[in-house]
Enzyme design. Structure first.
Site, PDB file in Angstrom:
ATOM      1  N   LYS A  60     -47.949 112.230 -18.871  1.00 32.71           N
ATOM      2  CA  LYS A  60     -48.383 111.605 -20.096  1.00 32.71           C
ATOM      3  C   LYS A  60     -47.731 110.376 -20.295  1.00 32.71           C
ATOM      4  O   LYS A  60     -46.735 110.319 -19.839  1.00 32.71           O
ATOM      5  CB  LYS A  60     -47.756 112.500 -21.280  1.00 32.71           C
ATOM      6  CG  LYS A  60     -48.497 112.566 -22.694  1.00 32.71           C
ATOM      7  CD  LYS A  60     -49.845 113.327 -22.383  1.00 32.71           C
ATOM      8  CE  LYS A  60     -50.395 113.334 -23.758  1.00 32.71           C
ATOM      9  NZ  LYS A  60     -51.345 114.250 -23.702  1.00 32.71           N
TER      10      LYS A  60
HETATM   11  N1  GLU Z   1     -54.908 113.489 -23.887  1.00 37.78           N
HETATM   12  C1  GLU Z   1     -55.642 114.827 -23.513  1.00 37.78           C
HETATM   13  C2  GLU Z   1     -54.715 116.100 -23.313  1.00 37.78           C
HETATM   14  O1  GLU Z   1     -53.782 115.881 -24.265  1.00 37.78           O
HETATM   15  C3  GLU Z   1     -56.428 114.569 -22.415  1.00 37.78           C
HETATM   16  C4  GLU Z   1     -55.549 114.212 -21.003  1.00 37.78           C
HETATM   17  C5  GLU Z   1     -56.799 113.910 -19.765  1.00 37.78           C
HETATM   18  O2  GLU Z   1     -57.885 113.901 -20.077  1.00 37.78           O
HETATM   19  O3  GLU Z   1     -56.116 113.588 -18.894  1.00 37.78           O
HETATM   20  O4  GLU Z   1     -55.181 116.765 -22.943  1.00 37.78           O
END
Ligand code: GLU
Length: 478
Positions: free
Chosen positions: A109
């Protein structure tokens, strides 16, 4: 973490507590329990951008929680509250989420401390490109190592800049576009990515309501039709979930909570109209056809069947958990219920469909986009017309039987058009997402109902996810 009392653990501690509760019920080899729990690495970068005649310094993060599969995957958040603890908690959730829905990624993240409303588009582009540059040169954005996506405060626009930045720095990489997902369609994106997380919430609820035993556990009955739903946060996720549930499943959106208060209408709110109002006026204030509640958080405590927290982490915490009346909570946001609140709600008999499953629609469709980028072809391009031709054969045959044999059959109105049309990319994406959400739910529910020591879906989800991560560590020989 918002509004929580002092004794509330941090977001990352909260995720760890939930993890610990699950591993206590598992039989992992010594040491592996800790190896899976810890965040492998967090890179912090401080960089300057010359804006309005002076250099402004920004702080950004990219955490890699687990590399048991690569690339690692997870969004990039732009918000003032971004901090290391939060990014690490979110990266851990990505590991478990990907394992649960069988997206072949590790967890990661990113975040940038910024208030995007304070900068114009050109400034945002400069800042985003500079942040991307810092991550790309350390392989923290890379098609085979680390693939970001949108999260709070970011969307297609930022992903297009990041993708272009990567391509400028890697001009001969044929797979460059796979370095990030959530791109606009004309820049290598996929149909249905924007709606994907909200659509996943809808599919998760549809699957839940396919199991009367589970519905009864939440002290509910019947189907989604007529169910009273309160949604917190009408951003991309909350909006699409509320829209689809009200327009396609007959649910009644009785409450919408936003930054500037809440709207309440027991007869149901028109989600599209509320969204248009917010876009036009910057908030819900002044929206007609609803009661306004100034202290929006109070509406979380209103009586309803289904509560959908779709905004920030920690909104249901030790201070309000005992007042929540919803029978079913579906966590469209990441970490909206703290570990302490989870204990309270569980003992009250509230059923919680956990974040790592409920909001996995986003990463699932990101997976499809990544595969599309690597295969360099749109889904359905090869089969669609062939499928239509084969269907045409059946229709021709039915029509011939009807007239040659004088059977007098007529096809139902609309059947021919519907049956003849081959699936386009959007339909294939939705089909893949629906299948993923159904299968992941069934894997959780098998543990939930199959083991006496597991009494909630979150623990079941952790057990399924951790078991898969452990298996892949074992296969790697670690
Ligand atoms: N930010 C989104 C989540 O928390 C999508 C992550 C992604 O598609 O890699 O799942």
């Amino acid at each position: 973490m918002s509004e929580g009392p002092r004794n509330e653990p941090t977001f990352r501690e909260s995720v760890d507590l939930m993890y610990n509760r699950a591993v206590a019920l598992m039989d992992l080899p010594p040491g592996l329990e800790e190896k899976i729990r810890v965040c492998n690495a967090t890179y912090t970068v401080r960089f300057g951008v010359r804006l309005r005649g002076q250099i402004q310094t920004f702080t950004g993060y990219r955490s890699v929680h687990s590399e048991h599969m690569e690339p690692v995957k997870g969004g990039i958040r732009f918000a003032t509250a971004v901090n290391q603890d939060e990014v690490e908690a979110l990266a851990a959730l990505m590991t478990y989420k990907c394992a649960l829905v069988e997206a072949p990624f590790g967890g990661s993240k990113g975040g940038l401390c910024i208030d995007p409303t304070q900068y114009d588009e050109h400034e945002m582009e400069q800042i985003t490109r500079r942040f991307a540059y810092e991550l790309i040169k350390r392989d923290l954005i890379h098609p085979s190592q680390n693939v970001p996506a949108p999260d709070m405060g970011t969307g297609e626009r930022e992903m297009a800049w990041i993708s272009d930045q990567y391509q400028r720095m890697n001009t001969t990489d044929i797979n460059a576009r796979a370095c990030v997902t959530g791109k606009p369609l004309n820049a290598g994106g996929i149909s249905g990515r924007v709606e994907a997380t909200g659509r996943g919430v809808q599919y998760a609820l549809q699957e839940f309501f396919r199991h009367p035993e589970d519905v009864a556990a939440a002290h509910l009955d019947g189907s989604l039709d007529g169910k009273r739903v309160i949604v917190q946060g009408l951003g991309n996720v909350g909006y699409h979930a509320a829209l689809f549930l009200s327009e396609e499943d007959g649910a009644k959106i009785t409450g919408i909570i936003e930054r500037d208060g809440a709207l309440f209408n027991p007869d149901g709110l028109n989600v599209g109209a509320v969204r248009d109002w917010i876009v036009k006026h910057g908030g819900i204030t002044g929206f007609p056809d609803a009661n306004h509640v100034e202290d929006g958080a109070k509406v979380l405590e209103q009586d309803c069947d289904i509560l959908i927290p779709a905004a920030l982490e920690g909104v249901i915490n030790l201070s309000n958990a005992h007042k929540i009346k919803a029978r079913l909570i579906i966590e469209a946001a990441n970490g909206p219920v703290t570990a302490g609140a989870d204990d309270i709600l569980r003992s009250k008999g509230t059923v919680i469909i956990p974040d790592m499953y409920a909001n996995a629609g986003g990463v699932t469709v990101s997976y499809f986009e990544w595969v599309k980028n690597l295969s360099h072809i749109r889904f359905g391009r090869m089969q669609r017309r062939q499928e239509e031709a084969r269907h045409q054969l059946v229709v021709d045959e039915l029509e011939r039987l009807s007239s040659d044999k004088g059977l007098g059959w007529t096809l139902s109105p609309g059947f021919k058009e519907k049956y003849l049309r081959g699936a386009d990319e959007l339909e294939l994406v939705r089909s893949g997402l629906d299948d993923t959400m159904r299968i992941a739910y069934q894997s959780m529910r098998q543990v939930w109902h199959g083991r006496d020591d597991v009494t909630d879906l979150r623990t079941a989800a952790y057990i399924v996810a951790i078991d898969r991560v452990a298996k892949s560590y074992r296969a790697k020989g670690l």
